[in-house]
Design an enzyme around this catalytic site. Sequence first.
Site, mmCIF file in Angstrom:
data_model
loop_
_atom_site.group_PDB
_atom_site.id
_atom_site.type_symbol
_atom_site.label_atom_id
_atom_site.label_comp_id
_atom_site.label_asym_id
_atom_site.label_seq_id
_atom_site.Cartn_x
_atom_site.Cartn_y
_atom_site.Cartn_z
ATOM 1 N N ASP A 143 39.269 45.862 0.485
ATOM 2 C CA ASP A 143 38.291 45.136 1.288
ATOM 3 C C ASP A 143 37.787 45.991 2.455
ATOM 4 O O ASP A 143 36.602 45.968 2.787
ATOM 5 C CB ASP A 143 38.889 43.834 1.820
ATOM 6 C CG ASP A 143 39.329 42.886 0.722
ATOM 7 O OD1 ASP A 143 38.728 42.924 -0.381
ATOM 8 O OD2 ASP A 143 40.274 42.116 0.946
ATOM 9 N N ASP A 162 46.555 40.566 -1.146
ATOM 10 C CA ASP A 162 46.130 40.790 0.240
ATOM 11 C C ASP A 162 47.361 40.875 1.120
ATOM 12 O O ASP A 162 48.374 40.210 0.853
ATOM 13 C CB ASP A 162 45.228 39.650 0.717
ATOM 14 C CG ASP A 162 43.836 39.687 0.104
ATOM 15 O OD1 ASP A 162 43.397 40.776 -0.312
ATOM 16 O OD2 ASP A 162 43.182 38.630 0.057
#
Length: 146
Positions: A127, A109
């Site tokens: 995402d 991330d």
Amino acid sequence: MIIFMIDYLSKILIMGTMIANGSAPIRVLPFMNFYYVHNTGAAFSFLSTEGGWQQGLFALIAVIACGFLSYKMRQASIIQTAHNIGCAFIIGGALGNLFDRVQYGVVVDFLDFHYKNHHFAIFNLADVAIFCGVLLYLFSSRKKVS
């Protein structure tokens, strides 16, 4: 496949230029930084402190979701554009995060949105694709009122 590749290339770039949890954030916009972290959980680091068993669960969920959505796409008409694009975005994002779990044991991330000192969860392009895909899928699934 395009979503998967964009996600993969963005993560390779981040991993090649930053140290997980160690590099200073890179300011991209006044409200957005690049900050590289490893996520062992799911959305909002859900179950991230569970010691590793959750990786298999999340991988299984991704495989089942991709299979189900592939089936739904085959059943849909070619003119159901929002439905098909929504499914493709979800599948691409799910495969991007699944690849990370299998290859690295964590999800990479790096998108850190914030307002002053208040930071939202750090996430990635997979995402974003999943979120947009779910919106399109839900929008295309609503019943028309006569």
